[in-house]
Design an enzyme around this catalytic site. Sequence first.
Site, PDB file in Angstrom:
ATOM      1  N   ASP A  42      55.590  53.968  36.622  1.00  0.00           N
ATOM      2  CA  ASP A  42      55.405  53.822  38.068  1.00  0.00           C
ATOM      3  C   ASP A  42      56.759  53.873  38.756  1.00  0.00           C
ATOM      4  OD1 ASP A  42      54.117  53.152  40.643  1.00  0.00           O
ATOM      5  OD2 ASP A  42      52.481  52.449  39.379  1.00  0.00           O
ATOM      6  N   ASP A  74      59.576  58.633  38.570  1.00  0.00           N
ATOM      7  CA  ASP A  74      59.144  59.299  39.799  1.00  0.00           C
ATOM      8  C   ASP A  74      58.451  60.604  39.410  1.00  0.00           C
ATOM      9  OD1 ASP A  74      58.859  60.683  42.164  1.00  0.00           O
ATOM     10  OD2 ASP A  74      60.975  60.590  42.736  1.00  0.00           O
ATOM     11  N   VAL A  75      57.163  60.713  39.695  1.00  0.00           N
ATOM     12  CA  VAL A  75      56.400  61.883  39.260  1.00  0.00           C
ATOM     13  C   VAL A  75      56.781  63.159  39.993  1.00  0.00           C
ATOM     14  CG1 VAL A  75      54.385  60.599  38.444  1.00  0.00           C
ATOM     15  CG2 VAL A  75      54.514  61.327  40.846  1.00  0.00           C
ATOM     16  N   TYR A 167      45.042  65.917  51.433  1.00  0.00           N
ATOM     17  CA  TYR A 167      44.506  65.198  50.274  1.00  0.00           C
ATOM     18  C   TYR A 167      43.378  66.008  49.628  1.00  0.00           C
ATOM     19  CZ  TYR A 167      42.437  61.346  47.570  1.00  0.00           C
ATOM     20  OH  TYR A 167      41.940  60.556  46.566  1.00  0.00           O
ATOM     21  N   LYS A 171      43.570  67.583  45.844  1.00  0.00           N
ATOM     22  CA  LYS A 171      42.651  67.079  44.828  1.00  0.00           C
ATOM     23  C   LYS A 171      41.702  68.177  44.337  1.00  0.00           C
ATOM     24  CE  LYS A 171      44.038  62.834  44.340  1.00  0.00           C
ATOM     25  NZ  LYS A 171      44.627  62.393  43.054  1.00  0.00           N
TER      26      LYS A 171
END
Length: 275
Positions: A42, A74-75, A167, A171
């Site tokens: 995270d 950090d993704v 979003y 997704k």
Amino acid sequence: MNRLLNKSCLVFGGGSVGGETNNGVAAAITYAREGAHVTIVDMSAAAVDDGVQRVREECEAVGVVPSVLGVVGDVTSEDSVRAAVDAAVAEFGGIDVLHNNVGIARMGGPVELTMDEWNLSINVNLTSVFLTCKYVLPHMLERGAGSIINIGSVGGMRYIGYNYPSYSATKGAVAQFTQNLALEYASHGIRANTIAPGYINTPMIYRDISSAYDTVEEMVAARDALSPTGKMGDSFDVANAALFLASDESRYVNGVCLPVDGGLVQSSAPQAQAH
């Protein structure tokens, strides 16, 4: 118990804040309860520490001594994702399950959103999945097995009344990206599936969606009413679906987008009219 015994599960977005139960930490808890070695990644040390503590407490409460590692990462950073994957492999010898839970919802359409907000949604919700798969897949290919679980949304499958096209678009793209992975790597023993939560009562809705309503109470009541079951699901409903997809019980399930939504996708009921 032991449905994931000695499996190494890497959960991006598995931390928690202030004891919150979000989809990521619920997945980490569920995997650890079933005997998995769990790596939580995270953004902040506080979120990682809290997530690790939640896993330990919830597992010990049912008599399980968890094997859990916390990593700050950090993704949206390639170097950070690579380092997190390397840490999980160094600690547990490989990766059997990759669980991508990170996501943000920014309210507003093309007129309201800034370019920075649009790009942030793409980077956090979609590019992150590309990066984690980029660095996990070589390890899964090496051992000839693996399960990738990407968290999408019913908002990526149909319009549900919220003005958040960034979003929905990201997704929806996650589901298509996952299907491509599933078919490209099936012959290598690697499966990839999407989970699409519906109206779930998670900390994210209070942070990212409540502004679309006059009050938080109005939001909760509206989302409960719009669920075919009359009540939102919770994070463990999503985690239990992930457990099935992570386990060998789903060894012939590949490339699906599994709604966890009480039947919302199949329903013709009216959608939320947030403002």
